[in-house]
Design an enzyme around this catalytic site. Structure first.
Site, PDB file in Angstrom:
ATOM      1  N   ARG A   1       0.830  -1.219   0.000  1.00 29.83           N
ATOM      2  CA  ARG A   1       0.000   0.000   0.000  1.00 29.83           C
ATOM      3  C   ARG A   1       0.862   1.266   0.000  1.00 29.83           C
ATOM      4  NH1 ARG A   1      -3.320  -3.705   3.437  1.00 29.83           N
ATOM      5  NH2 ARG A   1      -1.412  -3.756   4.637  1.00 29.83           N
ATOM      6  N   ILE A   2       1.821   1.343   0.950  1.00 28.48           N
ATOM      7  CA  ILE A   2       2.597   2.577   1.112  1.00 28.48           C
ATOM      8  C   ILE A   2       3.620   2.724  -0.015  1.00 28.48           C
ATOM      9  CG2 ILE A   2       4.232   3.800   2.623  1.00 28.48           C
ATOM     10  CD1 ILE A   2       2.751   2.349   5.005  1.00 28.48           C
TER      11      ILE A   2
ATOM     12  N   ASP B   1       9.786  -6.403  -5.181  1.00 28.90           N
ATOM     13  CA  ASP B   1       8.836  -6.982  -4.225  1.00 28.90           C
ATOM     14  C   ASP B   1       8.576  -8.417  -4.681  1.00 28.90           C
ATOM     15  OD1 ASP B   1       6.543  -7.793  -2.769  1.00 28.90           O
ATOM     16  OD2 ASP B   1       5.907  -5.715  -2.542  1.00 28.90           O
TER      17      ASP B   1
ATOM     18  N   SER C   1       9.738   2.502   7.312  1.00 32.56           N
ATOM     19  CA  SER C   1       9.071   1.221   7.501  1.00 32.56           C
ATOM     20  C   SER C   1       9.305   0.657   8.906  1.00 32.56           C
ATOM     21  CB  SER C   1       9.529   0.269   6.412  1.00 32.56           C
ATOM     22  OG  SER C   1       8.676  -0.825   6.349  1.00 32.56           O
ATOM     23  N   ARG C   2      10.441   0.035   9.136  1.00 31.06           N
ATOM     24  CA  ARG C   2      10.811  -0.463  10.460  1.00 31.06           C
ATOM     25  C   ARG C   2      12.329  -0.326  10.598  1.00 31.06           C
ATOM     26  NH1 ARG C   2       6.467   0.345  11.898  1.00 31.06           N
ATOM     27  NH2 ARG C   2       4.887  -1.078  12.702  1.00 31.06           N
TER      28      ARG C   2
ATOM     29  N   ASP D   1      12.449   7.618   9.733  1.00 32.01           N
ATOM     30  CA  ASP D   1      11.353   7.843  10.678  1.00 32.01           C
ATOM     31  C   ASP D   1      11.339   6.737  11.731  1.00 32.01           C
ATOM     32  OD1 ASP D   1       8.984   9.268  11.561  1.00 32.01           O
ATOM     33  OD2 ASP D   1       7.854   7.501  10.909  1.00 32.01           O
TER      34      ASP D   1
ATOM     35  N   GLU E   1      14.588   1.969  18.634  1.00 28.34           N
ATOM     36  CA  GLU E   1      13.694   3.088  18.977  1.00 28.34           C
ATOM     37  C   GLU E   1      12.839   2.837  20.210  1.00 28.34           C
ATOM     38  OE1 GLU E   1      11.326   3.249  15.275  1.00 28.34           O
ATOM     39  OE2 GLU E   1       9.572   2.741  16.487  1.00 28.34           O
TER      40      GLU E   1
ATOM     41  N   HIS F   1       9.157   8.301  14.461  1.00 24.85           N
ATOM     42  CA  HIS F   1       8.029   7.422  14.111  1.00 24.85           C
ATOM     43  C   HIS F   1       6.716   8.223  14.053  1.00 24.85           C
ATOM     44  CE1 HIS F   1       7.093   2.890  14.049  1.00 24.85           C
ATOM     45  NE2 HIS F   1       6.133   3.545  13.398  1.00 24.85           N
TER      46      HIS F   1
HETATM   47  P1  NAD Z   1       1.935  -3.838   2.904  1.00 26.21           P
HETATM   48  O1  NAD Z   1       1.744  -5.151   3.574  1.00 26.21           O
HETATM   49  O2  NAD Z   1       0.800  -3.249   2.144  1.00 26.21           O
HETATM   50  O3  NAD Z   1       3.193  -3.898   1.919  1.00 26.21           O
HETATM   51  C1  NAD Z   1       4.395  -4.517   2.254  1.00 26.21           C
HETATM   52  C2  NAD Z   1       4.980  -5.051   0.961  1.00 26.21           C
HETATM   53  O4  NAD Z   1       6.283  -5.562   1.250  1.00 26.21           O
HETATM   54  C3  NAD Z   1       4.161  -6.196   0.344  1.00 26.21           C
HETATM   55  O5  NAD Z   1       3.829  -5.896  -0.995  1.00 26.21           O
HETATM   56  C4  NAD Z   1       5.094  -7.391   0.443  1.00 26.21           C
HETATM   57  O6  NAD Z   1       4.950  -8.281  -0.662  1.00 26.21           O
HETATM   58  C5  NAD Z   1       6.449  -6.709   0.421  1.00 26.21           C
HETATM   59  N1  NAD Z   1       7.536  -7.551   0.886  1.00 26.21           N
HETATM   60  C6  NAD Z   1       7.491  -8.607   1.731  1.00 26.21           C
HETATM   61  N2  NAD Z   1       8.729  -9.135   1.873  1.00 26.21           N
HETATM   62  C7  NAD Z   1       9.553  -8.402   1.088  1.00 26.21           C
HETATM   63  C8  NAD Z   1      10.935  -8.449   0.798  1.00 26.21           C
HETATM   64  N3  NAD Z   1      11.715  -9.391   1.340  1.00 26.21           N
HETATM   65  N4  NAD Z   1      11.453  -7.533  -0.044  1.00 26.21           N
HETATM   66  C9  NAD Z   1      10.679  -6.586  -0.615  1.00 26.21           C
HETATM   67  N5  NAD Z   1       9.339  -6.491  -0.379  1.00 26.21           N
HETATM   68  C10 NAD Z   1       8.798  -7.391   0.456  1.00 26.21           C
HETATM   69  O7  NAD Z   1       2.435  -2.845   4.062  1.00 26.21           O
HETATM   70  P2  NAD Z   1       2.326  -1.261   4.077  1.00 26.21           P
HETATM   71  O8  NAD Z   1       1.035  -0.871   4.710  1.00 26.21           O
HETATM   72  O9  NAD Z   1       2.696  -0.719   2.758  1.00 26.21           O
HETATM   73  O10 NAD Z   1       3.472  -0.934   5.164  1.00 26.21           O
HETATM   74  C11 NAD Z   1       4.832  -1.025   4.815  1.00 26.21           C
HETATM   75  C12 NAD Z   1       5.678  -0.853   6.059  1.00 26.21           C
HETATM   76  O11 NAD Z   1       5.465   0.454   6.624  1.00 26.21           O
HETATM   77  C13 NAD Z   1       5.362  -1.853   7.183  1.00 26.21           C
HETATM   78  O12 NAD Z   1       6.574  -2.384   7.668  1.00 26.21           O
HETATM   79  C14 NAD Z   1       4.762  -1.017   8.284  1.00 26.21           C
HETATM   80  O13 NAD Z   1       5.099  -1.543   9.543  1.00 26.21           O
HETATM   81  C15 NAD Z   1       5.413   0.335   8.036  1.00 26.21           C
HETATM   82  N6  NAD Z   1       4.623   1.450   8.573  1.00 26.21           N
HETATM   83  C16 NAD Z   1       5.266   2.497   9.159  1.00 26.21           C
HETATM   84  C17 NAD Z   1       4.527   3.564   9.668  1.00 26.21           C
HETATM   85  C18 NAD Z   1       5.184   4.768  10.307  1.00 26.21           C
HETATM   86  O14 NAD Z   1       4.501   5.555  10.991  1.00 26.21           O
HETATM   87  N7  NAD Z   1       6.479   4.983  10.126  1.00 26.21           N
HETATM   88  C19 NAD Z   1       3.131   3.541   9.593  1.00 26.21           C
HETATM   89  C20 NAD Z   1       2.514   2.462   8.958  1.00 26.21           C
HETATM   90  C21 NAD Z   1       3.258   1.418   8.450  1.00 26.21           C
END
Ligand code: NAD
Length: 328
Positions: A154-155, A174, A233-234, A258, A263, A295
């Site tokens: 999504r992001i 991906d 992301s993390r 972020d 953290e 974050h």
């Molecule tokens: P999502 O599940 O929609 O997308 C994650 C994508 O990563 C998927 O398409 C998946 O196929 C892919 N993926 C899995 N393993 C992989 C790999 N080894 N290499 C490359 N891609 C791989 O998740 P999202 O909602 O887009 O969130 C993405 C990240 O952002 C998550 O880790 C989430 O924890 C983080 N996040 C951070 C904040 C923040 O405030 N900083 C807020 C929300 C989410």
């Protein structure tokens, strides 16, 4: 239901109270993080609501279950902090908020990128001191550059579309790319090719055993020394020591974060009285080509509303004996 809300911030209360306008649930606001020592505060609360840095390992889960908790409603998307098999064996239902505002996080990734590239953080500091010189503040045009997305969920997909709007050529890696991301006009390629060709790399995959320290000494060596690396992301996706080594030795131009791998001991709390006691973090933020936020990528009014509505939907479903839509 009685709901114990750990790591409560003022904005959590405002948005959760608004979503619970009917008064169906009763919230207990707990500012402390959830831990083995604070878990007894949730005694007799059928539901517990937690955030990203509240660890839900087997000992904490067991303490919650003993106190009568049946539902863990995470108010975040990521759930790497939860021992899901342990929760299942204790009969605990766990829910998350999978997509409260992917736009909020994608837009923050761009905020970090633009700050880092155009040195607005340094410019603001200079101007506050009355120094209006421009030397050292050069950036590059995003237009015509190559940006690489690691993870196109999504992001990542929204981030890629915004980057396309700036005129970037977007590379993507991906292993499980969705049809929507395949249709977005990105060039899908291998991870190492992406790292080697990108002027900007933005991380959007989850933290899993397979992705821990995805960015390490070896993969940093593939990056262009002029590249900017963004992580919303993390924190555990990056070996922070290796990344700061690369910055300090001019093998990486900039780092926009972020999230930070250690953290949990720092973020979301006020440390102004003690100062920063984590030497690695202190080293990171001392560098002018590193920009860090704590974050906050999710922190928009829209996202907080969506989080609160989703948590309430999970509480309502569970209270009425249904399976919540976002059960993990
Ligand atoms: P999502 O599940 O929609 O997308 C994650 C994508 O990563 C998927 O398409 C998946 O196929 C892919 N993926 C899995 N393993 C992989 C790999 N080894 N290499 C490359 N891609 C791989 O998740 P999202 O909602 O887009 O969130 C993405 C990240 O952002 C998550 O880790 C989430 O924890 C983080 N996040 C951070 C904040 C923040 O405030 N900083 C807020 C929300 C989410």
């Amino acid at each position: 239901m009685n709901v114990a809300v750990f790591s409560t911030c003022p904005y959590d209360r405002i948005h959760l109270d608004a979503a619970n306008a009917s008064g169906l649930h009763s919230f207990t606001w707990i500012e402390q993080r959830l831990s083995l020592s604070t878990a007894p505060l949730a005694r007799d609360h059928e539901a517990v609501c937690t955030f990203v840095n509240d660890p839900l390992d087997s000992s904490v889960l067991s303490a919650l279950a003993t106190g009568g908790t049946r539902l863990l409603a995470l108010r975040c998307a990521g759930y790497n902090q939860v021992d899901l098999p342990a929760a299942a064996s204790l009969g605990l239902t766990v829910t998350n908020v999978p997509a409260y505002s992917p736009h909020a996080v994608a837009e923050h990734a761009l905020a970090l990128l633009l700050t880092l590239n155009r040195n607005t953080h340094l410019a603001h500091d200079r101007i506050r001191r009355g120094d209006f010189r421009l030397d050292g503040l050069q950036g590059f045009d995003l237009h015509g550059k190559t940006a690489g997305l690691v993870g196109t969920g999504r992001i990542g997909t929204i981030t890629g579309k915004i980057l396309q709007g700036f005129g970037c050529h977007v590379l993507a890696f991906d292993p499980y790319a969705s049809p929507e991301s395949r249709a977005a006009g990105f060039e899908f390629t291998g991870r190492n090719d992406l790292l080697a060709r990108s002027d900007i790399v933005s991380l959007h995959c989850p933290l899993l055993p397979a992705t821990k320290h995805l960015i390490n000494t070896e993969t940093l060596a593939l990056l262009k020394p002029t590249a900017l690396l963004i992580n919303t992301s993390r924190g555990g996706l990056i070996d922070t020591t290796a990344a700061i080594d690369a910055i300090e030795t001019n093998r990486l131009r900039g780092l926009g974060l972020d999230v930070y791998e250690h953290e949990a001991a720092l973020f979301f709390e006020d440390h102004t009285d003690t100062g920063i006691t984590d030497p690695l973090f202190a080293r990171l933020i001392a560098h002018p080509r590193v920009v860090v936020t704590g974050h906050q990528a999710f922190l928009t009014y829209e996202a907080l509303d969506n989080i609160a509505s989703s948590v309430l939907a999970s509480l309502d479903a569970f209270a009425s004996g249904h399976t919540p839509a976002h059960k993990l």
